[in-house]
Scaffold this motif. Structure first.
Motif, short mmCIF file in Angstrom:
data_model
loop_
_atom_site.label_atom_id
_atom_site.label_comp_id
_atom_site.label_asym_id
_atom_site.label_seq_id
_atom_site.Cartn_x
_atom_site.Cartn_y
_atom_site.Cartn_z
N GLN A 1 0.85 -1.18 0.00
CA GLN A 1 0.00 0.00 0.00
C GLN A 1 0.88 1.23 0.00
OE1 GLN A 1 -2.65 -0.12 3.34
NE2 GLN A 1 -3.55 -2.05 2.74
N ASP B 1 -3.32 0.15 -3.70
CA ASP B 1 -3.30 -1.07 -2.89
C ASP B 1 -3.20 -2.23 -3.85
OD1 ASP B 1 -3.67 -3.25 -1.26
OD2 ASP B 1 -5.56 -2.57 -0.42
N THR B 2 -2.09 -2.95 -3.84
CA THR B 2 -1.91 -4.04 -4.79
C THR B 2 -2.65 -5.30 -4.39
OG1 THR B 2 0.11 -4.81 -3.72
CG2 THR B 2 0.37 -3.20 -5.48
N GLY B 3 -3.05 -5.44 -3.16
CA GLY B 3 -3.77 -6.64 -2.74
C GLY B 3 -2.95 -7.89 -3.03
N LYS B 4 -3.55 -8.88 -3.67
CA LYS B 4 -2.85 -10.13 -3.95
C LYS B 4 -2.36 -10.22 -5.39
CE LYS B 4 -5.22 -12.78 -0.43
NZ LYS B 4 -6.02 -13.96 -0.13
N THR C 1 -1.12 -4.32 -9.72
CA THR C 1 -1.90 -3.09 -9.81
C THR C 1 -1.26 -2.15 -10.80
OG1 THR C 1 -2.72 -3.23 -7.55
CG2 THR C 1 -2.67 -1.05 -8.53
#
Length: 61
Positions: free
Chosen positions: A2, A16-19, A22
């Protein structure tokens, strides 16, 4: 992962790339009358990462 990404002189955008991966679209502040300034610098501030996490930055036309 993040953080914040910013073109100097323009507002910052959260990411926020998460899993997955991005892609952050940067908005070049300007208009048709005054033109659009050339982007010569980019600021990335990571506010949360996972140990060993890596990143790459690519310019896409």
């Amino acid at each position: 992962m993040q953080g914040l990404i910013r073109i100097p002189g323009a507002p910052a955008s959260n990411f926020d790339t998460g899993k997955g991966l991005t892609v952050v679209e940067l908005i070049n502040v300007g208009d048709e009358d005054k033109g659009y300034p050339e982007i010569v610098a980019l600021e990335i501030l990571f506010t949360q990462t996972t140990l060993g996490q890596s990143y790459q930055v690519f310019a896409v036309d």
